[in-house]
Design a protein around this motif. Sequence first.
Motif, PDB file in Angstrom:
ATOM      1  N   SER A   1      56.518  41.324  62.623  1.00 35.40           N
ATOM      2  CA  SER A   1      56.299  42.761  62.789  1.00 35.40           C
ATOM      3  C   SER A   1      56.394  43.138  64.268  1.00 35.40           C
ATOM      4  O   SER A   1      55.798  42.467  65.109  1.00 35.40           O
ATOM      5  CB  SER A   1      54.908  43.123  62.272  1.00 35.40           C
ATOM      6  OG  SER A   1      54.554  44.410  62.729  1.00 35.40           O
TER       7      SER A   1
ATOM      8  N   LEU B   1      61.166  50.895  59.630  1.00 35.50           N
ATOM      9  CA  LEU B   1      60.595  52.171  59.177  1.00 35.50           C
ATOM     10  C   LEU B   1      60.842  53.308  60.151  1.00 35.50           C
ATOM     11  O   LEU B   1      60.710  53.142  61.365  1.00 35.50           O
ATOM     12  CB  LEU B   1      59.076  52.021  58.985  1.00 35.50           C
ATOM     13  CG  LEU B   1      58.605  51.063  57.900  1.00 35.50           C
ATOM     14  CD1 LEU B   1      57.077  51.057  57.843  1.00 35.50           C
ATOM     15  CD2 LEU B   1      59.181  51.462  56.549  1.00 35.50           C
TER      16      LEU B   1
ATOM     17  N   TYR C   1      58.936  45.827  58.872  1.00 38.47           N
ATOM     18  CA  TYR C   1      58.216  47.004  59.383  1.00 38.47           C
ATOM     19  C   TYR C   1      58.986  47.664  60.532  1.00 38.47           C
ATOM     20  O   TYR C   1      58.798  48.834  60.822  1.00 38.47           O
ATOM     21  CB  TYR C   1      56.803  46.627  59.831  1.00 38.47           C
ATOM     22  CG  TYR C   1      55.910  46.190  58.680  1.00 38.47           C
ATOM     23  CD1 TYR C   1      55.551  47.092  57.688  1.00 38.47           C
ATOM     24  CD2 TYR C   1      55.458  44.882  58.585  1.00 38.47           C
ATOM     25  CE1 TYR C   1      54.752  46.694  56.624  1.00 38.47           C
ATOM     26  CE2 TYR C   1      54.652  44.482  57.528  1.00 38.47           C
ATOM     27  CZ  TYR C   1      54.308  45.389  56.546  1.00 38.47           C
ATOM     28  OH  TYR C   1      53.524  44.996  55.503  1.00 38.47           O
TER      29      TYR C   1
ATOM     30  N   ASP D   1      57.853  39.956  57.582  1.00 39.66           N
ATOM     31  CA  ASP D   1      57.116  41.029  58.261  1.00 39.66           C
ATOM     32  C   ASP D   1      57.993  41.791  59.255  1.00 39.66           C
ATOM     33  O   ASP D   1      57.580  42.831  59.786  1.00 39.66           O
ATOM     34  CB  ASP D   1      55.887  40.469  58.992  1.00 39.66           C
ATOM     35  CG  ASP D   1      54.764  40.099  58.033  1.00 39.66           C
ATOM     36  OD1 ASP D   1      54.843  40.484  56.848  1.00 39.66           O
ATOM     37  OD2 ASP D   1      53.814  39.427  58.466  1.00 39.66           O
TER      38      ASP D   1
ATOM     39  N   LYS E   1      60.268  45.911  49.222  1.00 37.92           N
ATOM     40  CA  LYS E   1      59.659  46.184  47.927  1.00 37.92           C
ATOM     41  C   LYS E   1      58.288  45.515  47.804  1.00 37.92           C
ATOM     42  O   LYS E   1      57.318  46.119  47.328  1.00 37.92           O
ATOM     43  CB  LYS E   1      60.604  45.675  46.833  1.00 37.92           C
ATOM     44  CG  LYS E   1      60.259  46.113  45.439  1.00 37.92           C
ATOM     45  CD  LYS E   1      61.316  45.583  44.469  1.00 37.92           C
ATOM     46  CE  LYS E   1      60.853  45.742  43.038  1.00 37.92           C
ATOM     47  NZ  LYS E   1      61.692  44.969  42.118  1.00 37.92           N
ATOM     48  N   ALA E   2      58.209  44.265  48.258  1.00 38.37           N
ATOM     49  CA  ALA E   2      56.939  43.524  48.181  1.00 38.37           C
ATOM     50  C   ALA E   2      55.823  44.278  48.883  1.00 38.37           C
ATOM     51  O   ALA E   2      54.686  44.272  48.454  1.00 38.37           O
ATOM     52  CB  ALA E   2      57.103  42.146  48.798  1.00 38.37           C
ATOM     53  N   ARG E   3      56.185  44.935  50.002  1.00 39.17           N
ATOM     54  CA  ARG E   3      55.182  45.585  50.841  1.00 39.17           C
ATOM     55  C   ARG E   3      54.981  47.056  50.505  1.00 39.17           C
ATOM     56  O   ARG E   3      54.306  47.784  51.246  1.00 39.17           O
ATOM     57  CB  ARG E   3      55.583  45.403  52.321  1.00 39.17           C
ATOM     58  CG  ARG E   3      55.473  43.948  52.761  1.00 39.17           C
ATOM     59  CD  ARG E   3      56.260  43.634  53.998  1.00 39.17           C
ATOM     60  NE  ARG E   3      56.074  42.236  54.407  1.00 39.17           N
ATOM     61  CZ  ARG E   3      56.681  41.199  53.833  1.00 39.17           C
ATOM     62  NH1 ARG E   3      57.527  41.375  52.840  1.00 39.17           N
ATOM     63  NH2 ARG E   3      56.432  39.974  54.255  1.00 39.17           N
ATOM     64  N   GLY E   4      55.596  47.522  49.413  1.00 38.24           N
ATOM     65  CA  GLY E   4      55.427  48.917  49.001  1.00 38.24           C
ATOM     66  C   GLY E   4      56.121  49.897  49.917  1.00 38.24           C
ATOM     67  O   GLY E   4      55.727  51.055  50.008  1.00 38.24           O
ATOM     68  N   LEU E   5      57.157  49.457  50.621  1.00 39.40           N
ATOM     69  CA  LEU E   5      57.850  50.322  51.568  1.00 39.40           C
ATOM     70  C   LEU E   5      59.099  50.889  50.889  1.00 39.40           C
ATOM     71  O   LEU E   5      60.037  50.163  50.575  1.00 39.40           O
ATOM     72  CB  LEU E   5      58.236  49.535  52.822  1.00 39.40           C
ATOM     73  CG  LEU E   5      57.065  48.810  53.508  1.00 39.40           C
ATOM     74  CD1 LEU E   5      57.561  47.944  54.653  1.00 39.40           C
ATOM     75  CD2 LEU E   5      56.030  49.805  54.007  1.00 39.40           C
ATOM     76  N   GLU E   6      59.091  52.197  50.659  1.00 35.20           N
ATOM     77  CA  GLU E   6      60.187  52.835  49.956  1.00 35.20           C
ATOM     78  C   GLU E   6      61.441  52.857  50.847  1.00 35.20           C
ATOM     79  O   GLU E   6      61.333  53.039  52.057  1.00 35.20           O
ATOM     80  CB  GLU E   6      59.809  54.274  49.583  1.00 35.20           C
ATOM     81  CG  GLU E   6      58.571  54.379  48.691  1.00 35.20           C
ATOM     82  CD  GLU E   6      57.243  54.334  49.445  1.00 35.20           C
ATOM     83  OE1 GLU E   6      57.243  54.231  50.685  1.00 35.20           O
ATOM     84  OE2 GLU E   6      56.194  54.384  48.763  1.00 35.20           O
TER      85      GLU E   6
ATOM     86  N   ARG F   1      62.017  55.533  53.412  1.00 38.66           N
ATOM     87  CA  ARG F   1      61.327  55.521  54.703  1.00 38.66           C
ATOM     88  C   ARG F   1      62.079  54.707  55.747  1.00 38.66           C
ATOM     89  O   ARG F   1      61.637  54.594  56.896  1.00 38.66           O
ATOM     90  CB  ARG F   1      59.916  54.954  54.545  1.00 38.66           C
ATOM     91  CG  ARG F   1      59.015  55.844  53.714  1.00 38.66           C
ATOM     92  CD  ARG F   1      57.676  55.185  53.462  1.00 38.66           C
ATOM     93  NE  ARG F   1      56.711  55.502  54.490  1.00 38.66           N
ATOM     94  CZ  ARG F   1      55.490  56.011  54.238  1.00 38.66           C
ATOM     95  NH1 ARG F   1      55.113  56.257  53.009  1.00 38.66           N
ATOM     96  NH2 ARG F   1      54.660  56.272  55.215  1.00 38.66           N
TER      97      ARG F   1
ATOM     98  N   PRO G   1      64.066  42.982  49.009  1.00 41.11           N
ATOM     99  CA  PRO G   1      62.889  42.406  48.341  1.00 41.11           C
ATOM    100  C   PRO G   1      61.644  42.370  49.231  1.00 41.11           C
ATOM    101  O   PRO G   1      60.526  42.496  48.730  1.00 41.11           O
ATOM    102  CB  PRO G   1      63.350  40.988  47.986  1.00 41.11           C
ATOM    103  CG  PRO G   1      64.830  41.109  47.854  1.00 41.11           C
ATOM    104  CD  PRO G   1      65.247  42.114  48.889  1.00 41.11           C
ATOM    105  N   ASP G   2      61.829  42.221  50.556  1.00 44.02           N
ATOM    106  CA  ASP G   2      60.671  42.216  51.452  1.00 44.02           C
ATOM    107  C   ASP G   2      60.115  43.625  51.657  1.00 44.02           C
ATOM    108  O   ASP G   2      58.912  43.799  51.877  1.00 44.02           O
ATOM    109  CB  ASP G   2      61.030  41.574  52.796  1.00 44.02           C
ATOM    110  CG  ASP G   2      61.031  40.046  52.719  1.00 44.02           C
ATOM    111  OD1 ASP G   2      60.176  39.503  51.992  1.00 44.02           O
ATOM    112  OD2 ASP G   2      61.883  39.418  53.363  1.00 44.02           O
TER     113      ASP G   2
END
Lengths: 100, 130
Positions: free
Chosen positions: A8, A39, A36, A33, A65-70, A73, A62-63
């Motif tokens: 990240s 975004l 991020y 990570d 999606k796993a983290r709930g990041l549409e 965004r 897939p990474d």
Amino acid sequence: MLHTVNKSPFERNALDSCLRLAAPGSAILLIEDGVYGALAGTAQSAKVEAATRTHDIYVLGPDLKARGLEETRVIGGIKVVDYGGFVDLAVAMGTVNSWL
Amino acid sequence: MSEEPVFETEGVVKKFMFVNRKAPYGTIYPLEILESVLISAAFDQDTSVAFLDDGVFQIKKGHDPKELGMKNFSPTFRALAGYDIEKLYVEKESMEARGLTPDDFVVKVQVVPAAELGKLMAEQDVLITG
């Protein structure tokens, strides 16, 4: 060359170092990570957006999606790829440089 | 002959704060902290949970790590109220730097500025950060 970044940008400077050193025209794939950094609307977005003008930047779906990041965004100039796309990039770009 | 030490723990309640600073799924830290939170609840401690830095991403709505072969642990944060853990804090500066708002979270939290969270930390008996 394909650069991968898996940390990240809010926690480590791997993405900063990658953006500073990656030659224009090389590809950068954000994974784990590292996603991020893809975004929009964050304190890190401006420099990543600027880098999309000199580099092909990708993010692993897939990474996200796993983290709930549409995907809505994700910064406009960044392309979302799946695992197959990751393999294609690695083959097409030759050397892989993993920024850990 | 040495005697067994005696620990008087019955009824001892300490203020525990668990501080989440890491993003979910990239490392095992968030899951280990969550396990510890649940253990503290089992021992009826005065527990609070804070999210700062990339830890704020742990409670982002919509996690789906199936393709990574991992379990989505974020719904567990919603269950904490059932264990009388109701003090959940998010540091405002970390949230805003990541483009998030309270609507993005799976659970109701108190958003507090860094200075205020720092004061809360200073009131604790035990801080566990990961």
